[in-house]
Design an enzyme around this catalytic site. Structure first.
Site, PDB file in Angstrom:
ATOM      1  N   CYS A  22      73.847  38.859  36.364  1.00 54.36           N
ATOM      2  CA  CYS A  22      73.205  37.941  35.419  1.00 54.36           C
ATOM      3  C   CYS A  22      72.322  36.925  36.156  1.00 54.36           C
ATOM      4  CB  CYS A  22      74.257  37.180  34.628  1.00 54.36           C
ATOM      5  SG  CYS A  22      75.347  38.225  33.654  1.00 54.36           S
ATOM      6  N   GLU A  34      72.160  33.663  35.759  1.00 56.25           N
ATOM      7  CA  GLU A  34      72.861  32.440  36.163  1.00 56.25           C
ATOM      8  C   GLU A  34      73.567  32.622  37.507  1.00 56.25           C
ATOM      9  OE1 GLU A  34      73.286  32.742  31.587  1.00 56.25           O
ATOM     10  OE2 GLU A  34      73.103  34.106  33.295  1.00 56.25           O
TER      11      GLU A  34
END
Length: 159
Positions: A72, A74
């Site tokens: 991901c 993040e």
């Protein structure tokens, strides 16, 4: 039986109501979506971190045909920051998603794994970070800490 009610404070801004640094961070997250590697889902996510030294670090999602080998946005940004600036606190993270030719109308939130990683960073530095979630509608959801998105979290204090 006992009942527990949880409340979470979410401030909802229009992008024009954000501070200049918040706008800069959101723009960096939006720009990071351009370099996402998402050939399978076409769902491109960008994340931007504001370090305590003023530097902005970005990351984006990286898909892989051998699911779940991707990562991901993040965590891509956080792991880069932690590897290259291990002593720098993260003061804020902004997240934006781009799909089918435009930014998603509604905010997207970090997945459970990303929430846990963000919690680990907050605990490591003993400092909460602002969470800014951008919607293509022009709204920004702001949380004061990842704990608002991860109540009943599991942390080092439980080990």
């Amino acid at each position: 039986m006992k009942e527990i009610n949880l409340t979470t404070k979410i401030r909802v801004y229009l992008i024009d109501e954000c501070t200049d640094i918040e706008k800069k961070l959101i723009d960096a997250a939006k720009n990071a979506t351009k370099n996402a590697y998402a050939p399978y889902s076409q769902f491109k996510v960008g994340a931007a971190l504001l370090l305590d030294n003023g530097e902005i670090i970005t990351g984006n999602n990286q898909e892989n045909a051998a699911y779940p080998s991707g990562l991901c946005a993040e965590r891509t940004a956080v792991f880069f920051a932690n590897a290259n600036h291990p002593e720098s606190k993260i003061g804020a993270i902004a997240v934006a998603a781009y799909y089918k030719g435009d930014f998603t109308k509604d905010v997207i939130t970090p997945c459970g794994a990303c929430r846990q990683v963000l919690l680990e960073i907050e605990n490591k530095h003993k400092s909460p970070m602002d969470i800014l979630l951008y919607a293509g509608s022009g709204e920004v959801y702001k949380f004061d800490t990842i704990k608002d998105l991860l109540p009943f979290s599991f942390g080092d204090e439980m080990l």
